[in-house]
Each structure stands twice: as structure tokens, then as C-alpha cells.
Design a protein around this motif. Structure first.
Motif, PDB file in Angstrom:
ATOM      1  N   UNK A 238      -4.325  -5.157  -6.861  1.00  0.00           N
ATOM      2  CA  UNK A 238      -2.877  -5.216  -6.616  1.00  0.00           C
ATOM      3  C   UNK A 238      -2.202  -3.913  -7.031  1.00  0.00           C
ATOM      4  N   UNK A 239      -2.643  -3.375  -8.157  1.00  0.00           N
ATOM      5  CA  UNK A 239      -2.084  -2.106  -8.621  1.00  0.00           C
ATOM      6  C   UNK A 239      -2.393  -0.969  -7.665  1.00  0.00           C
ATOM      7  N   UNK A 240      -3.604  -0.966  -7.124  1.00  0.00           N
ATOM      8  CA  UNK A 240      -3.996   0.064  -6.157  1.00  0.00           C
ATOM      9  C   UNK A 240      -3.093   0.035  -4.935  1.00  0.00           C
ATOM     10  N   UNK A 241      -2.964  -1.144  -4.362  1.00  0.00           N
ATOM     11  CA  UNK A 241      -2.135  -1.271  -3.151  1.00  0.00           C
ATOM     12  C   UNK A 241      -0.683  -0.902  -3.448  1.00  0.00           C
TER      13      UNK A 241
ATOM     14  N   UNK B   1      -5.341   1.245  -0.359  1.00  0.00           N
ATOM     15  CA  UNK B   1      -4.404   0.608   0.558  1.00  0.00           C
ATOM     16  C   UNK B   1      -4.938  -0.744   1.028  1.00  0.00           C
ATOM     17  N   UNK B   2      -6.267  -0.876   1.058  1.00  0.00           N
ATOM     18  CA  UNK B   2      -6.890  -2.154   1.418  1.00  0.00           C
ATOM     19  C   UNK B   2      -6.883  -3.130   0.239  1.00  0.00           C
ATOM     20  N   UNK B   3      -6.342  -2.700  -0.909  1.00  0.00           N
ATOM     21  CA  UNK B   3      -6.223  -3.591  -2.059  1.00  0.00           C
ATOM     22  C   UNK B   3      -7.460  -3.657  -2.938  1.00  0.00           C
TER      23      UNK B   3
ATOM     24  N   UNK C 247       3.496   3.227  -1.852  1.00  0.00           N
ATOM     25  CA  UNK C 247       4.709   4.024  -2.088  1.00  0.00           C
ATOM     26  C   UNK C 247       4.536   5.467  -1.634  1.00  0.00           C
ATOM     27  N   UNK C 248       3.351   5.831  -1.195  1.00  0.00           N
ATOM     28  CA  UNK C 248       3.090   7.202  -0.753  1.00  0.00           C
ATOM     29  C   UNK C 248       3.570   7.354   0.691  1.00  0.00           C
TER      30      UNK C 248
ATOM     31  N   UNK D 228     -14.057   1.907   8.965  1.00  0.00           N
ATOM     32  CA  UNK D 228     -13.843   1.589   7.555  1.00  0.00           C
ATOM     33  C   UNK D 228     -12.809   0.495   7.300  1.00  0.00           C
ATOM     34  N   UNK D 229     -11.671   0.469   8.001  1.00  0.00           N
ATOM     35  CA  UNK D 229     -10.708  -0.609   7.716  1.00  0.00           C
ATOM     36  C   UNK D 229     -11.273  -2.015   7.871  1.00  0.00           C
TER      37      UNK D 229
END
Length: 143
Positions: free
Chosen positions: A110-113, A57-59, A118-119, A29-30
Motif C-alpha cells: 500500500x505504501x509503494x502504490x 505502482x502495481x502495489x 503521487x509521481x 510485465x503489468x
């Protein structure tokens, strides 16, 4: 992949840039996420939905149903779009809006990443302790 693949491929035959990749192992997947514009998890029921975090995390901007366990915490106006499970019209509207607006997709990605980066274990532990304190309160304190 699955029993509806053939029917879905037939429906998407004349739609550009729709690809059916078939089953992919988690380790693959990455490599796939960067080729996507949006990640969609339309599950009617999903206990948690770890794949949503991976995509974020992949943006990628995300679109998820309210049947995805982690969606309440992760899918916000700055990360993607949440829709009522099994509401095909709402899903269609969310996707159409994102398909029309590359700048919005970029902003949400950008907001997703930013959100999931921060997790950390420290933050997860802090959240768990806060939840336990809210349930147990002073009852768990030593005399």
C-alpha cells in the motif's frame, strides 16, 4: 533469465512457489506483477531502475540494493527494504522477514502504490525546478 538460471533453478528446486518465467518483454510485465508477493531488484549497479516504479505502482512491496539508482528515493520503511549491494545475508534477511509477515507485505505494498501514484509530471517538474534553484540559486534570476 541469463547464464545463472540453471544453477538458480537447481537451488530453488525444493522451495515452494518459486517460478522462473524467463525473459519477458516490458509490455508483458503489468500482467505478471499481480501474481507476485514481493518485487526484488538485487542489482549491483542499476542506473535508475524504472522497473521498481512499475512494481510499486502495481502495489508490490519492494526489496532493492543500494546499487539501484532510484532506490534511495523510493525504498523506504513504508515501501520496502533496502540492502547493501552484494550483501547476500542482508538480502536473505529482508526476504525472510517479508515472507513470514503477510500483513507487513500488504502494508508495504500500500505504501509503494501511494508513493509512486503521487509521481506526476507536475511533481517531477516541481522537483526539477527545486533542484535547479538549489544549484543556480539567485544567479539565474533576472535583474
Amino acid at each position: 533469465d541469463g547464464e545463472l538460471r540453471e544453477a538458480l533453478q537447481a537451488q530453488a528446486r525444493d522451495v515452494p512457489d518459486v517460478h522462473f518465467l524467463g525473459f519477458k518483454n516490458q509490455s508483458e510485465l503489468p500482467e505478471i506483477y499481480p501474481g507476485a508477493d514481493v518485487f526484488v531488484l538485487p542489482s549491483r549497479s542499476e542506473t535508475f531502475g524504472l522497473v521498481l516504479i512499475e512494481a510499486m505502482l502495481a502495489g508490490l512491496p519492494v526489496v532493492a540494493s543500494d546499487g539501484v539508482g532510484c532506490a534511495e528515493d523510493l525504498v523506504r520503511p513504508d515501501t520496502g527494504r533496502l540492502f547493501p549491494r552484494a550483501d547476500q545475508g542482508a538480502l536473505t534477511r529482508a526476504l525472510a522477514a517479508l515472507c513470514r509477515d503477510p500483513a507487513e507485505r500488504a502494508r508495504l505494498g500500500q505504501g509503494s502504490r501511494a508513493l509512486v501514484s503521487r509521481w506526476t509530471f507536475t511533481e517531477a517538474t516541481r522537483g526539477l525546478l527545486q533542484a535547479l534553484d538549489a544549484v543556480v540559486g539567485d544567479a539565474g534570476a533576472s535583474p
